[in-house]
Design an enzyme around this catalytic site. Structure first.
Site, PDB file in Angstrom:
ATOM      1  N   ASP A 252      17.411  25.013 -14.721  1.00  7.65           N
ATOM      2  CA  ASP A 252      17.327  26.451 -15.046  1.00  7.65           C
ATOM      3  C   ASP A 252      16.481  27.188 -14.011  1.00  7.65           C
ATOM      4  O   ASP A 252      16.829  28.289 -13.567  1.00  7.65           O
ATOM      5  CB  ASP A 252      16.690  26.647 -16.429  1.00  7.65           C
ATOM      6  CG  ASP A 252      17.667  26.406 -17.570  1.00  7.65           C
ATOM      7  OD1 ASP A 252      18.892  26.399 -17.343  1.00  7.65           O
ATOM      8  OD2 ASP A 252      17.179  26.225 -18.705  1.00  7.65           O
ATOM      9  N   HIS A 275      13.305  31.294 -18.982  1.00 12.87           N
ATOM     10  CA  HIS A 275      13.987  32.309 -18.164  1.00 12.87           C
ATOM     11  C   HIS A 275      13.144  33.572 -17.977  1.00 12.87           C
ATOM     12  O   HIS A 275      13.132  34.161 -16.904  1.00 12.87           O
ATOM     13  CB  HIS A 275      15.324  32.674 -18.800  1.00 12.87           C
ATOM     14  CG  HIS A 275      16.271  31.515 -18.851  1.00 12.87           C
ATOM     15  ND1 HIS A 275      16.705  30.865 -17.723  1.00 12.87           N
ATOM     16  CD2 HIS A 275      16.847  30.880 -19.894  1.00 12.87           C
ATOM     17  CE1 HIS A 275      17.520  29.887 -18.068  1.00 12.87           C
ATOM     18  NE2 HIS A 275      17.620  29.868 -19.373  1.00 12.87           N
TER      19      HIS A 275
HETATM   20 ZN    ZN Z   1      19.934  26.000 -19.081  1.00 13.48          ZN
END
Ligand code: ZN
Length: 315
Positions: A252, A275
């Site tokens: 990510d 995130h």
């Molecule tokens: Zn992910």
């Protein structure tokens, strides 16, 4: 690989040619959060294009994968430009970054990138089928020269100056299987393909109802995510790596940090990030030019394939 020596700073940084894909390839699947079917087509793009999404269902609205277009970061990274959105871009962006693909067009006929099996592996197969092609211009890199930090509660990210890129990631979730996992990752195509590419997204069974009530994870299943019960993994096939969770967090991060638009030379240390904090760091980095300089942003670049020493006298 080119070796660009910066005489003023006495620093040597390895840089390479920009890369794209050669052939048109496509795949389809469903969005993790929307649950909607979606079809994507990957196409080559000229130098300095970057990664650009094209919403074919919205008259070809373009959404560039760049920090400036980061719109939403809860549970996935959403990009937006001129009112058009594309959601859950991080695994596809990580696949491009992992294979050093700089320029590519992604035609997409819905609002969310397909989740596939929850990892970057299906996208790597697609890119490999398309064949990777060197282009006639150097890919600049961002060299961090002063430490930079972001923090939110007990979550933090630092980027330290270093001679080569690396990522150290620490996670510590309130779950018996996710206590204190950590991993140090040294980016290369080989490392990407062996250490993070198969790591799947994960979620907790206890959160599913809440997520779905909030319009999220509608396409989520054990076909595209590792699902954690009270004490165990519920997927019959088990884990792909014993520390798959921290590896997925690194995946990510690679996708989110690729929104900078060029490789970062520095040591990224992430502690319980996600995130939202990744996006904060990328934004802070781009707004702190005193913490870095660019290497390789030359107008003309040689197209020779073999290794060479390139002397660049000015920054
Ligand atoms: Zn992910």
């Amino acid at each position: 690989m080119y070796c660009l020596r910066m005489m003023k700073k006495g620093i040597t940084v390895m840089i390479r040619l920009q890369r794209t894909i050669k052939n048109i390839v496509s795949c389809e699947g469903i969005g993790l959060h929307t649950g909607k079917p979606v079809h994507i087509v990957l196409k080559s793009a000229p130098v300095d294009t970057g990664v650009v999404f094209v919403r074919t269902d919205l008259d070809g609205a373009e959404i560039a994968a760049s920090t400036a277009n980061t719109a939403e970061t809860s549970y996935a990274t959403t990009l937006s430009q001129n009112g058009a959105f594309v959601k859950t871009v991080e695994h596809l962006l990580a696949a491009f970054a992992g294979l050093n693909i700089d320029n590519v067009i992604i035609e997409i006929d819905s609002e969310e990138v397909p989740i596939m099996d929850g990892s970057a592996r299906p996208f790597i197969r697609l890119i490999t089928d398309a064949c990777i092609e060197n282009q006639g211009k150097l890919q600049p890199v961002l060299k961090v020269i002063k430490p930079i930090f972001v923090r939110e509660g007990n979550k933090q990210i630092a980027i330290w100056p270093a001679d080569s890129p690396s990522i150290s990631y620490f996670i510590d979730f309130n779950h018996p299987m996710l206590k204190e996992q950590s991993l140090q990752y040294h980016p290369s195509e080989e490392a990407f393909l062996s250490e993070v590419v198969d790591a799947r997204t994960f979620g907790f069974l206890r959160d599913v109802q809440t997520l779905q009530a909030n319009g999220l994870a509608k396409g989520g299943s054990m076909n595209n995510a590792v699902v954690l019960g009270e004490n165990t993994v519920l997927n019959k096939e088990g884990l792909r790596y014993k520390d798959e969770f921290v590896r997925h967090k690194i995946l990510d991060l690679i996708g989110d940090f690729s929104l900078v638009g060029m490789p970062i030379i520095g040591h990224i240390v992430a502690h319980k990030s996600g995130h939202a904090l990744n996006a904060q760091m990328v934004s802070k980095l781009m707004n702190s030019p005193q913490h870095w300089f660019l290497v390789g942003s030359l107008k003309e670049a040689p197209v020779k394939q073999q290794e060479m020493q390139y002397q660049h006298a000015a920054l």
